[in-house]
Design a protein around this motif. Sequence first.
Motif, PDB file in Angstrom:
ATOM      1  N   LEU A 153      14.357 -23.752  22.954  1.00 32.31           N
ATOM      2  CA  LEU A 153      13.017 -24.094  23.461  1.00 32.31           C
ATOM      3  C   LEU A 153      13.021 -24.011  24.983  1.00 32.31           C
ATOM      4  CD1 LEU A 153      12.175 -27.326  21.381  1.00 32.31           C
ATOM      5  CD2 LEU A 153      11.417 -24.978  20.931  1.00 32.31           C
ATOM      6  N   THR A 154      11.880 -23.617  25.552  1.00 33.61           N
ATOM      7  CA  THR A 154      11.762 -23.662  27.012  1.00 33.61           C
ATOM      8  C   THR A 154      11.480 -25.113  27.422  1.00 33.61           C
ATOM      9  OG1 THR A 154       9.379 -23.339  26.985  1.00 33.61           O
ATOM     10  CG2 THR A 154      10.738 -21.331  27.063  1.00 33.61           C
ATOM     11  N   ILE A 155      11.608 -25.357  28.728  1.00 32.61           N
ATOM     12  CA  ILE A 155      11.323 -26.704  29.235  1.00 32.61           C
ATOM     13  C   ILE A 155       9.866 -27.078  28.901  1.00 32.61           C
ATOM     14  CG2 ILE A 155      11.069 -28.052  31.368  1.00 32.61           C
ATOM     15  CD1 ILE A 155      13.463 -26.433  32.500  1.00 32.61           C
ATOM     16  N   SER A 213      16.678 -28.646  21.646  1.00 27.57           N
ATOM     17  CA  SER A 213      16.071 -27.805  22.691  1.00 27.57           C
ATOM     18  C   SER A 213      16.807 -26.480  22.890  1.00 27.57           C
ATOM     19  CB  SER A 213      16.036 -28.571  24.026  1.00 27.57           C
ATOM     20  OG  SER A 213      17.324 -28.605  24.616  1.00 27.57           O
ATOM     21  N   ARG A 255      23.701 -24.166  30.784  1.00 27.12           N
ATOM     22  CA  ARG A 255      22.694 -24.775  31.668  1.00 27.12           C
ATOM     23  C   ARG A 255      23.349 -25.504  32.827  1.00 27.12           C
ATOM     24  NH1 ARG A 255      18.763 -27.650  27.192  1.00 27.12           N
ATOM     25  NH2 ARG A 255      18.047 -25.740  26.183  1.00 27.12           N
ATOM     26  N   ARG A 256      24.414 -26.252  32.536  1.00 27.15           N
ATOM     27  CA  ARG A 256      25.072 -27.043  33.586  1.00 27.15           C
ATOM     28  C   ARG A 256      25.684 -26.125  34.643  1.00 27.15           C
ATOM     29  NH1 ARG A 256      23.341 -31.373  34.096  1.00 27.15           N
ATOM     30  NH2 ARG A 256      24.336 -32.755  32.607  1.00 27.15           N
ATOM     31  N   PRO A 307      22.841 -36.056  24.565  1.00 26.71           N
ATOM     32  CA  PRO A 307      24.080 -35.703  25.259  1.00 26.71           C
ATOM     33  C   PRO A 307      23.828 -34.963  26.578  1.00 26.71           C
ATOM     34  CG  PRO A 307      23.682 -34.155  23.479  1.00 26.71           C
ATOM     35  CD  PRO A 307      22.585 -35.194  23.396  1.00 26.71           C
ATOM     36  N   SER A 308      24.896 -34.776  27.332  1.00 26.75           N
ATOM     37  CA  SER A 308      24.843 -34.135  28.642  1.00 26.75           C
ATOM     38  C   SER A 308      24.303 -32.699  28.554  1.00 26.75           C
ATOM     39  CB  SER A 308      26.265 -34.109  29.208  1.00 26.75           C
ATOM     40  OG  SER A 308      26.263 -33.526  30.467  1.00 26.75           O
ATOM     41  N   GLY A 309      23.357 -32.385  29.423  1.00 23.23           N
ATOM     42  CA  GLY A 309      22.849 -31.015  29.508  1.00 23.23           C
ATOM     43  C   GLY A 309      21.756 -30.678  28.506  1.00 23.23           C
ATOM     44  N   ALA A 310      21.313 -31.666  27.734  1.00 26.18           N
ATOM     45  CA  ALA A 310      20.270 -31.395  26.736  1.00 26.18           C
ATOM     46  C   ALA A 310      18.909 -31.178  27.404  1.00 26.18           C
ATOM     47  CB  ALA A 310      20.185 -32.550  25.729  1.00 26.18           C
ATOM     48  N   GLY A 311      18.791 -31.618  28.667  1.00 31.41           N
ATOM     49  CA  GLY A 311      17.530 -31.444  29.393  1.00 31.41           C
ATOM     50  C   GLY A 311      16.775 -32.747  29.590  1.00 31.41           C
ATOM     51  N   LYS A 312      17.455 -33.873  29.404  1.00 32.36           N
ATOM     52  CA  LYS A 312      16.788 -35.182  29.492  1.00 32.36           C
ATOM     53  C   LYS A 312      16.191 -35.425  30.884  1.00 32.36           C
ATOM     54  CE  LYS A 312      20.487 -37.493  28.734  1.00 32.36           C
ATOM     55  NZ  LYS A 312      21.404 -36.339  28.791  1.00 32.36           N
ATOM     56  N   GLY A 313      17.015 -35.222  31.913  1.00 33.38           N
ATOM     57  CA  GLY A 313      16.577 -35.526  33.278  1.00 33.38           C
ATOM     58  C   GLY A 313      15.359 -34.697  33.663  1.00 33.38           C
ATOM     59  N   THR A 314      15.410 -33.414  33.326  1.00 31.66           N
ATOM     60  CA  THR A 314      14.308 -32.501  33.639  1.00 31.66           C
ATOM     61  C   THR A 314      13.050 -32.949  32.913  1.00 31.66           C
ATOM     62  OG1 THR A 314      15.969 -30.752  33.674  1.00 31.66           O
ATOM     63  CG2 THR A 314      13.663 -30.058  33.572  1.00 31.66           C
ATOM     64  N   GLN A 324      22.958 -24.898  36.831  1.00 35.45           N
ATOM     65  CA  GLN A 324      22.454 -26.000  37.662  1.00 35.45           C
ATOM     66  C   GLN A 324      23.396 -26.269  38.840  1.00 35.45           C
ATOM     67  OE1 GLN A 324      22.512 -29.814  35.677  1.00 35.45           O
ATOM     68  NE2 GLN A 324      20.563 -30.410  36.596  1.00 35.45           N
TER      69      GLN A 324
HETATM   70  N1  LIG Z   1      14.806 -26.316  27.477  1.00 31.27           N
HETATM   71  C1  LIG Z   1      15.549 -25.851  28.494  1.00 31.27           C
HETATM   72  N2  LIG Z   1      15.838 -24.544  28.570  1.00 31.27           N
HETATM   73  C2  LIG Z   1      16.606 -24.064  29.581  1.00 31.27           C
HETATM   74  N3  LIG Z   1      17.122 -24.799  30.571  1.00 31.27           N
HETATM   75  C3  LIG Z   1      16.870 -26.110  30.553  1.00 31.27           C
HETATM   76  C4  LIG Z   1      16.089 -26.715  29.518  1.00 31.27           C
HETATM   77  N4  LIG Z   1      16.014 -28.045  29.761  1.00 31.27           N
HETATM   78  C5  LIG Z   1      16.724 -28.265  30.891  1.00 31.27           C
HETATM   79  N5  LIG Z   1      17.228 -27.105  31.375  1.00 31.27           N
HETATM   80  C6  LIG Z   1      18.079 -26.939  32.569  1.00 31.27           C
HETATM   81  O1  LIG Z   1      19.366 -27.398  32.192  1.00 31.27           O
HETATM   82  C7  LIG Z   1      19.997 -28.102  33.271  1.00 31.27           C
HETATM   83  C8  LIG Z   1      20.451 -29.479  32.766  1.00 31.27           C
HETATM   84  O2  LIG Z   1      19.307 -30.242  32.479  1.00 31.27           O
HETATM   85  P1  LIG Z   1      19.257 -31.817  32.746  1.00 31.27           P
HETATM   86  O3  LIG Z   1      17.812 -32.189  32.647  1.00 31.27           O
HETATM   87  O4  LIG Z   1      19.989 -32.155  33.983  1.00 31.27           O
HETATM   88  O5  LIG Z   1      20.054 -32.362  31.460  1.00 31.27           O
HETATM   89  P2  LIG Z   1      20.587 -33.806  31.112  1.00 31.27           P
HETATM   90  O6  LIG Z   1      19.812 -34.771  31.962  1.00 31.27           O
HETATM   91  O7  LIG Z   1      20.287 -33.984  29.654  1.00 31.27           O
HETATM   92  O8  LIG Z   1      22.045 -33.797  31.387  1.00 31.27           O
HETATM   93  C9  LIG Z   1      18.972 -28.141  34.394  1.00 31.27           C
HETATM   94  O9  LIG Z   1      19.304 -27.163  35.353  1.00 31.27           O
HETATM   95  C10 LIG Z   1      17.654 -27.818  33.735  1.00 31.27           C
HETATM   96  O10 LIG Z   1      16.773 -27.114  34.593  1.00 31.27           O
END
Ligand SMILES: Nc1ncnc2c1ncn2[C@@H]1O[C@H](COP(=O)(O)OP(=O)(O)O)[C@@H](O)[C@H]1O
Length: 217
Positions: free
Chosen positions: A204-206, A201, A154-155, A10-17, A158
Amino acid sequence: MVKVITIDGPSGAGKGTLCQLLAKQLGYHLLDSGALYRLTALSAEKQDVPFDDTEGLARVAASLDVEFRPVEKGVQVILAGEDVSSAIRQEHVGMNASKVAACQPVRDALLQRQRGFAEAPGLIADGRDMGTVVFPEAKVKVFLTASADERARRRVMQLEQAGLDADYAQILQDIELRDKQDRERKSSPLKPAEDAVVLDSTSLTIQQVLDRVIALT
Ligand SMILES: Nc1ncnc2c1ncn2[C@@H]1O[C@H](COP(=O)(O)OP(=O)(O)O)[C@@H](O)[C@H]1O
Ligand SMILES: Nc1ccn([C@@H]2O[C@H](COP(=O)(O)OP(=O)(O)O)[C@@H](O)[C@H]2O)c(=O)n1
Protein backbone atom coordinates in the motif's frame (compact mmCIF):
# COMPACT_ATOMS: atom_id res chain seq x y z
CA MET A 1 -13.79 12.25 26.52
CA VAL A 2 -10.51 12.75 24.63
CA LYS A 3 -10.45 10.67 21.44
CA VAL A 4 -7.45 8.37 21.18
CA ILE A 5 -6.33 6.51 18.05
CA THR A 6 -3.63 3.92 18.65
CA ILE A 7 -1.19 2.81 15.95
CA ASP A 8 1.00 -0.13 16.98
CA GLY A 9 3.28 -2.36 14.97
CA PRO A 10 6.85 -3.41 14.21
CA SER A 11 9.75 -1.22 13.08
CA GLY A 12 9.44 0.26 9.59
CA ALA A 13 5.75 -0.54 9.12
CA GLY A 14 5.08 3.18 8.58
CA LYS A 15 3.63 4.08 11.99
CA GLY A 16 5.52 7.35 12.46
CA THR A 17 4.68 8.58 8.96
CA LEU A 18 1.02 7.64 9.31
CA CYS A 19 0.73 9.19 12.79
CA GLN A 20 2.15 12.53 11.69
CA LEU A 21 -0.30 12.68 8.78
CA LEU A 22 -3.23 11.66 10.99
CA ALA A 23 -2.33 14.23 13.66
CA LYS A 24 -2.12 16.95 11.02
CA GLN A 25 -5.35 15.99 9.26
CA LEU A 26 -7.40 15.59 12.45
CA GLY A 27 -5.72 18.37 14.44
CA TYR A 28 -4.84 15.91 17.22
CA HIS A 29 -1.81 15.70 19.51
CA LEU A 30 0.88 13.12 18.79
CA LEU A 31 2.65 10.68 21.11
CA ASP A 32 5.78 9.01 19.72
CA SER A 33 6.20 6.52 22.57
CA GLY A 34 9.17 4.84 20.85
CA ALA A 35 11.05 8.13 21.23
CA LEU A 36 10.71 7.83 25.02
CA TYR A 37 12.33 4.37 24.98
CA ARG A 38 15.00 5.62 22.57
CA LEU A 39 15.64 8.63 24.88
CA THR A 40 15.92 6.32 27.88
CA ALA A 41 18.48 4.20 26.02
CA LEU A 42 20.44 7.27 24.87
CA SER A 43 20.42 8.83 28.35
CA ALA A 44 21.51 5.56 29.95
CA GLU A 45 24.38 5.38 27.46
CA LYS A 46 25.40 8.99 28.19
CA GLN A 47 25.24 8.39 31.96
CA ASP A 48 27.05 5.02 31.79
CA VAL A 49 24.09 3.14 33.27
CA PRO A 50 24.47 -0.53 32.25
CA PHE A 51 21.55 -2.12 30.37
CA ASP A 52 21.19 -4.82 33.04
CA ASP A 53 20.80 -2.26 35.87
CA THR A 54 17.00 -2.33 36.04
CA GLU A 55 16.65 0.20 38.86
CA GLY A 56 19.17 2.56 37.28
CA LEU A 57 17.32 2.41 33.95
CA ALA A 58 13.99 3.10 35.66
CA ARG A 59 15.54 6.16 37.35
CA VAL A 60 16.79 7.39 33.97
CA ALA A 61 13.31 6.89 32.44
CA ALA A 62 11.55 8.65 35.34
CA SER A 63 13.86 11.67 35.21
CA LEU A 64 13.98 12.25 31.42
CA ASP A 65 14.14 16.00 30.83
CA VAL A 66 12.53 15.99 27.39
CA GLU A 67 10.66 18.41 25.22
CA PHE A 68 8.90 17.57 21.94
CA ARG A 69 8.99 20.76 19.89
CA PRO A 70 6.72 20.86 16.81
CA VAL A 71 8.60 22.24 13.79
CA GLU A 72 7.64 22.47 10.13
CA LYS A 73 9.15 19.09 9.19
CA GLY A 74 7.87 17.10 12.14
CA VAL A 75 8.95 17.21 15.77
CA GLN A 76 12.28 18.22 17.31
CA VAL A 77 13.30 16.11 20.31
CA ILE A 78 15.18 18.08 22.97
CA LEU A 79 16.90 16.17 25.77
CA ALA A 80 18.25 18.32 28.62
CA GLY A 81 18.46 21.27 26.24
CA GLU A 82 20.24 19.32 23.47
CA ASP A 83 18.63 18.56 20.09
CA VAL A 84 18.84 14.75 19.85
CA SER A 85 16.32 14.34 17.01
CA SER A 86 18.88 12.60 14.76
CA ALA A 87 20.89 10.89 17.52
CA ILE A 88 17.88 8.90 18.77
CA ARG A 89 17.16 7.57 15.24
CA GLN A 90 20.47 5.70 14.97
CA GLU A 91 20.05 1.94 14.55
CA HIS A 92 22.07 1.08 17.64
CA VAL A 93 19.85 3.36 19.74
CA GLY A 94 16.77 1.52 18.41
CA MET A 95 18.34 -1.78 19.38
CA ASN A 96 19.23 -0.48 22.85
CA ALA A 97 15.71 0.94 23.19
CA SER A 98 14.34 -2.55 22.59
CA LYS A 99 16.58 -3.82 25.43
CA VAL A 100 15.52 -1.19 27.96
CA ALA A 101 11.87 -1.55 26.86
CA ALA A 102 11.85 -5.18 28.02
CA CYS A 103 12.37 -3.94 31.57
CA GLN A 104 9.05 -3.58 33.46
CA PRO A 105 10.24 -0.81 35.89
CA VAL A 106 11.17 1.31 32.83
CA ARG A 107 7.71 0.76 31.35
CA ASP A 108 6.11 1.64 34.71
CA ALA A 109 8.19 4.83 34.91
CA LEU A 110 6.97 5.95 31.48
CA LEU A 111 3.29 4.97 31.75
CA GLN A 112 1.79 8.13 33.29
CA ARG A 113 3.94 10.40 31.16
CA GLN A 114 2.48 8.71 28.06
CA ARG A 115 -1.11 8.96 29.33
CA GLY A 116 -0.54 12.66 29.96
CA PHE A 117 -0.36 13.23 26.20
CA ALA A 118 -4.10 12.51 25.90
CA GLU A 119 -5.49 16.03 25.74
CA ALA A 120 -8.45 17.52 23.86
CA PRO A 121 -9.37 17.30 21.10
CA GLY A 122 -7.57 13.97 20.68
CA LEU A 123 -4.37 11.95 20.48
CA ILE A 124 -2.64 9.79 17.91
CA ALA A 125 -0.50 7.31 19.87
CA ASP A 126 2.36 5.52 18.08
CA GLY A 127 4.11 2.50 19.59
CA ARG A 128 4.01 -1.19 20.45
CA ASP A 129 1.54 -1.34 23.37
CA MET A 130 -0.64 1.74 22.83
CA GLY A 131 -3.80 -0.30 22.20
CA THR A 132 -3.02 -3.14 24.60
CA VAL A 133 -1.65 -1.39 27.73
CA VAL A 134 -1.37 2.41 27.62
CA PHE A 135 -4.77 3.28 26.07
CA PRO A 136 -6.86 0.09 26.28
CA GLU A 137 -10.09 2.18 26.09
CA ALA A 138 -9.18 3.76 22.72
CA LYS A 139 -12.04 3.54 20.23
CA VAL A 140 -9.87 3.15 17.11
CA LYS A 141 -6.91 0.77 17.22
CA VAL A 142 -4.72 -0.14 14.28
CA PHE A 143 -1.95 -2.73 14.11
CA LEU A 144 0.18 -1.73 11.13
CA THR A 145 2.47 -4.38 9.63
CA ALA A 146 4.55 -5.00 6.49
CA SER A 147 6.92 -7.79 5.46
CA ALA A 148 10.38 -7.64 7.06
CA ASP A 149 12.00 -7.23 3.58
CA GLU A 150 9.82 -4.24 2.78
CA ARG A 151 10.42 -2.67 6.19
CA ALA A 152 14.20 -3.03 5.82
CA ARG A 153 14.04 -1.55 2.31
CA ARG A 154 12.08 1.45 3.65
CA ARG A 155 14.48 1.95 6.57
CA VAL A 156 17.53 1.91 4.25
CA MET A 157 15.95 4.58 2.04
CA GLN A 158 14.98 6.65 5.08
CA LEU A 159 18.48 6.53 6.60
CA GLU A 160 20.15 7.30 3.26
CA GLN A 161 17.87 10.28 2.75
CA ALA A 162 18.92 11.53 6.20
CA GLY A 163 22.57 11.21 5.15
CA LEU A 164 23.25 8.24 7.45
CA ASP A 165 25.02 4.97 6.54
CA ALA A 166 22.69 2.05 5.82
CA ASP A 167 23.51 -1.56 5.00
CA TYR A 168 20.44 -3.56 3.87
CA ALA A 169 21.57 -6.97 5.20
CA GLN A 170 22.50 -5.50 8.58
CA ILE A 171 19.24 -3.56 8.85
CA LEU A 172 17.14 -6.61 7.94
CA GLN A 173 18.97 -8.62 10.61
CA ASP A 174 18.44 -5.83 13.19
CA ILE A 175 14.74 -5.53 12.31
CA GLU A 176 14.20 -9.28 12.65
CA LEU A 177 16.06 -9.40 15.97
CA ARG A 178 14.14 -6.40 17.33
CA ASP A 179 10.81 -7.92 16.17
CA LYS A 180 11.65 -11.13 18.00
CA GLN A 181 12.71 -9.33 21.20
CA ASP A 182 9.62 -7.10 21.15
CA ARG A 183 7.21 -9.98 20.41
CA GLU A 184 8.63 -12.47 22.90
CA ARG A 185 9.20 -10.27 25.95
CA LYS A 186 6.99 -10.73 29.03
CA SER A 187 6.27 -7.00 29.60
CA SER A 188 3.82 -5.51 27.08
CA PRO A 189 4.82 -7.69 24.12
CA LEU A 190 4.24 -6.43 20.60
CA LYS A 191 0.89 -7.89 19.52
CA PRO A 192 -2.40 -6.58 18.14
CA ALA A 193 -5.03 -5.65 20.72
CA GLU A 194 -8.06 -7.95 20.48
CA ASP A 195 -10.11 -5.08 19.08
CA ALA A 196 -7.42 -3.76 16.69
CA VAL A 197 -7.76 -3.64 12.92
CA VAL A 198 -4.69 -5.29 11.38
CA LEU A 199 -3.46 -3.43 8.30
CA ASP A 200 -0.67 -4.84 6.10
CA SER A 201 1.05 -1.93 4.34
CA THR A 202 3.51 -4.03 2.28
CA SER A 203 1.89 -3.13 -1.03
CA LEU A 204 0.00 0.00 0.00
CA THR A 205 1.12 3.58 -0.57
CA ILE A 206 1.28 5.98 2.36
CA GLN A 207 -1.88 7.68 1.04
CA GLN A 208 -3.76 4.36 0.83
CA VAL A 209 -2.81 3.55 4.43
CA LEU A 210 -3.95 7.01 5.55
CA ASP A 211 -7.28 6.71 3.70
CA ARG A 212 -8.02 3.33 5.28
CA VAL A 213 -7.34 4.59 8.78
CA ILE A 214 -9.32 7.80 8.26
CA ALA A 215 -12.24 5.60 7.17
CA LEU A 216 -12.14 3.94 10.61
CA THR A 217 -12.43 7.22 12.51
N1 LIG B 1 3.13 2.56 2.82
C1 LIG B 1 4.40 2.93 2.62
N2 LIG B 1 4.99 2.69 1.45
C2 LIG B 1 6.29 3.04 1.24
N3 LIG B 1 7.07 3.65 2.14
C3 LIG B 1 6.54 3.92 3.33
C4 LIG B 1 5.19 3.57 3.65
N4 LIG B 1 4.94 3.95 4.93
C5 LIG B 1 6.08 4.51 5.38
N5 LIG B 1 7.04 4.50 4.43
C6 LIG B 1 8.42 4.99 4.55
O1 LIG B 1 9.11 4.02 5.32
C7 LIG B 1 10.04 4.63 6.22
C8 LIG B 1 9.77 4.11 7.64
O2 LIG B 1 8.52 4.60 8.06
P1 LIG B 1 8.24 5.02 9.57
O3 LIG B 1 6.96 5.78 9.54
O4 LIG B 1 9.44 5.67 10.16
O5 LIG B 1 8.01 3.57 10.24
P2 LIG B 1 7.88 3.15 11.76
O6 LIG B 1 7.51 4.39 12.52
O7 LIG B 1 6.77 2.14 11.77
O8 LIG B 1 9.18 2.56 12.15
C9 LIG B 1 9.86 6.13 6.04
O9 LIG B 1 10.91 6.63 5.24
C10 LIG B 1 8.53 6.29 5.35
O10 LIG B 1 8.50 7.41 4.48
N1 LIG C 1 5.19 1.70 23.03
C1 LIG C 1 6.42 1.27 22.78
C2 LIG C 1 7.22 1.92 21.83
C3 LIG C 1 8.49 1.46 21.59
N2 LIG C 1 8.97 0.42 22.31
C4 LIG C 1 10.34 -0.07 22.17
O1 LIG C 1 11.19 0.93 21.65
C5 LIG C 1 11.88 0.48 20.48
C6 LIG C 1 11.99 1.64 19.52
O2 LIG C 1 10.67 2.01 19.12
P1 LIG C 1 10.39 2.94 17.85
O3 LIG C 1 8.90 3.00 17.68
O4 LIG C 1 11.09 4.23 17.98
O5 LIG C 1 11.07 2.10 16.69
P2 LIG C 1 10.82 2.14 15.13
O6 LIG C 1 9.49 1.50 14.87
O7 LIG C 1 10.84 3.59 14.73
O8 LIG C 1 11.98 1.37 14.58
C7 LIG C 1 11.05 -0.70 19.97
O9 LIG C 1 11.82 -1.68 19.29
C8 LIG C 1 10.43 -1.27 21.25
O10 LIG C 1 11.24 -2.23 21.87
C9 LIG C 1 8.15 -0.22 23.21
O11 LIG C 1 8.55 -1.20 23.83
N3 LIG C 1 6.90 0.23 23.44
